[in-house]
Scaffold this active site. Structure first.
Site, PDB file in Angstrom:
ATOM      1  NE  ARG A 103     -10.186  63.290  15.424  1.00 30.04           N
ATOM      2  CZ  ARG A 103     -11.013  63.818  14.506  1.00 30.04           C
ATOM      3  NH1 ARG A 103     -11.990  62.672  13.901  1.00 30.04           N
ATOM      4  NH2 ARG A 103     -11.520  64.687  14.554  1.00 30.04           N
ATOM      5  CE1 TYR A 104     -10.409  57.958  16.008  1.00 30.68           C
ATOM      6  CE2 TYR A 104     -10.186  58.922  14.496  1.00 30.68           C
ATOM      7  CZ  TYR A 104     -10.907  58.485  15.152  1.00 30.68           C
ATOM      8  OH  TYR A 104     -12.540  59.153  15.473  1.00 30.68           O
ATOM      9  NE  ARG A 107      -8.708  54.721  11.859  1.00 22.63           N
ATOM     10  CZ  ARG A 107      -8.797  54.788  13.404  1.00 22.63           C
ATOM     11  NH1 ARG A 107      -8.011  54.411  14.356  1.00 22.63           N
ATOM     12  NH2 ARG A 107     -10.510  54.943  13.880  1.00 22.63           N
ATOM     13  CB  CYS A 116     -12.694  70.772  -3.503  1.00 22.71           C
ATOM     14  SG  CYS A 116     -12.775  70.052  -2.422  1.00 22.71           S
ATOM     15  CB  CYS A 120     -20.015  70.730  -0.524  1.00 28.20           C
ATOM     16  SG  CYS A 120     -19.388  69.889  -1.906  1.00 28.20           S
ATOM     17  CB  CYS A 123     -17.118  71.845   2.896  1.00 29.75           C
ATOM     18  SG  CYS A 123     -15.725  71.432   3.078  1.00 29.75           S
ATOM     19  NE  ARG A 125     -10.866  68.285   6.649  1.00 33.95           N
ATOM     20  CZ  ARG A 125     -10.525  66.994   5.971  1.00 33.95           C
ATOM     21  NH1 ARG A 125     -10.450  67.496   4.264  1.00 33.95           N
ATOM     22  NH2 ARG A 125     -11.191  66.118   6.311  1.00 33.95           N
ATOM     23  CG  ASP A 285     -18.833  67.898  11.887  1.00 37.73           C
ATOM     24  OD1 ASP A 285     -19.066  67.132  12.942  1.00 37.73           O
ATOM     25  OD2 ASP A 285     -17.565  67.815  11.174  1.00 37.73           O
ATOM     26  CG  ASP A 322     -15.812  63.881  13.569  1.00 34.83           C
ATOM     27  OD1 ASP A 322     -14.896  63.672  14.064  1.00 34.83           O
ATOM     28  OD2 ASP A 322     -15.511  64.755  12.547  1.00 34.83           O
ATOM     29  CE  LYS A 329     -14.939  60.692  11.253  1.00 34.47           C
ATOM     30  NZ  LYS A 329     -13.201  60.669  11.047  1.00 34.47           N
TER      31      LYS A 329
END
Ligand SMILES: *Cc1c(COP(=O)(O)O)cnc(C)c1O
Length: 359
Positions: A103-104, A107, A116, A120, A123, A125, A285, A322, A329
């Protein structure tokens, strides 16, 4: 819950994750109707798993328990009258290379597994994780590697998932060793919730050797509530810090879990006390399945403003949203610069007092 002699063995914790309605019913004596229906309906759509350790932090009696809310599915997760203003079919940013998000300019994010230890409920994702639980293949890793080798503007690799620390020490060391062969990669970051939900991962001396070998790795974890900062979690953090790696934390602002200034004050203060820097406080989100956890941005800003005066700068994370569509972000701040008249600026300080400042 009866403690097995293997309780401190992370592999035992993983093997014995509670993943079924029966397993959760056995622990929580009084599931609410929202939770019961969640086990029936939401659990069909989104994976459920919790380590015996993290489950043991949840209150078996109190449905308002902040740990319980993060692991027990609720009907609200799939209730169409709640999960509005979000797009369940939103496509994630696709790149030419699977499991890599660029995205950036400087990085990239790589997701090395979908697994996982704990799923959660909040989450971001959630649509992808654990369905099925799968690590990337060596061939997929080679494609990521080739992409990074060719893109010399990339300086940092963020290794995430799923949770990369479910991988074996050997796999992890292999990825790090290979990535370090690319000269322009200068910074490595690991996103993991294991210090919170599986601190036993860091009782593994061989993992600590890997962390030490590849130091500095920026370890970014995910504590949401002071209740999660147990003796076990602190022991894990101390172990990571001893390997020469900095530890940062990302918290998600979650309604009914941590959406008040005193809870977050206690959390951030406790983190700094053990050497963890609060890095981001994320606004939740608008992802299908997590909308019931969302607060308003105004409420988020009020909390952040209250923390400003009460807490050391070391303990202040950046509150951020985000943006959808991979737009990045955005940091959010209460308004401190009120107006400018000629060369005179008017600021609001942490006590709400308006102070003039001449240039
Ligand atoms: C969050 C994120 C990063 C890292 O952003 P920082 O502000 O440096 O923490 C990088 N890539 C993607 C795709 C991200 O979502």
């Amino acid at each position: 819950m009866r403690r097995s002699p293997d309780w401190d063995d992370w592999r035992w914790q993983l093997r014995n994750r509670v993943k079924t309605p029966e397993g959760l019913r056995a622990y929580f004596k009084n599931l609410t109707e929202d939770e019961e229906r969640g086990l029936e309906l939401a659990a069909r759509q989104f994976p459920v798993a919790v380590t015996p350790y993290y489950l043991s932090l949840a209150d078996a009696e109190d449905p308002e328990c902040p740990v319980r809310k993060q692991v027990v599915p609720r009907y609200s997760e799939v209730d169409p009258s709640v999960q509005v203003n979000c797009d369940p079919n939103a496509l994630e940013e696709e790149t030419e290379v699977p499991h890599l998000t660029h995205r950036y300019p400087d990085r990239v994010l790589i997701t090395v597994t979908t697994m996982c230890p704990v799923y959660c409920r909040h989450c971001m994702r959630k649509r992808k994780v654990g369905k099925p639980e799968r690590a990337i293949s060596e061939e997929e890793f080679r494609r990521i590697w080739d992409y990074l080798k060719k893109n010399d503007r990339v300086r940092e690799v963020l290794i995430s998932g799923g949770d990369p620390l479910v991988l074996s020490n050997e796999r992890l060391a292999h990825y790090l060793r290979e990535l370090k062969k690319i000269d322009h990669l200068e910074v490595f970051r690991i996103g993991t919730r294991t210090p919170v939900i599986l601190p036993q991962r860091f009782y593994d001396e061989d993992l600590l050797k890997v962390l030490e070998e590849f130091s500095p790795l920026w370890v970014v974890t995910h504590f949401n509530h002071p209740k999660e900062l147990t003796e076990e979690a602190k022991k894990a953090i101390r172990a990571i810090l001893k390997t020469g790696n900095p530890v940062l934390n990302q918290t998600v602002l979650l309604k009914g879990v941590n959406d008040d200034a005193s809870t977050l004050e206690k959390l951030f203060r406790s983190l700094v006390k053990v050497g963890v820097k609060p890095y981001y406080l994320f606004h939740c989100d608008p992802i299908f399945g997590t909308v019931h956890f969302r607060t308003s941005i105004e409420d988020g800003l009020k909390i952040v403003a209250r923390l400003r005066g009460r807490l050391s700068g070391l303990a202040q994370p950046t509150y951020a949203v985000d943006l959808p569509g991979g737009k990045g972000k955005v940091p959010l701040q209460p308004r401190y610069l009120l107006k400018k008249e000629g060369n005179r600026y008017y600021f609001r300080n942490y006590e709400g007092e308006v102070v003039a400042y001449d240039l």
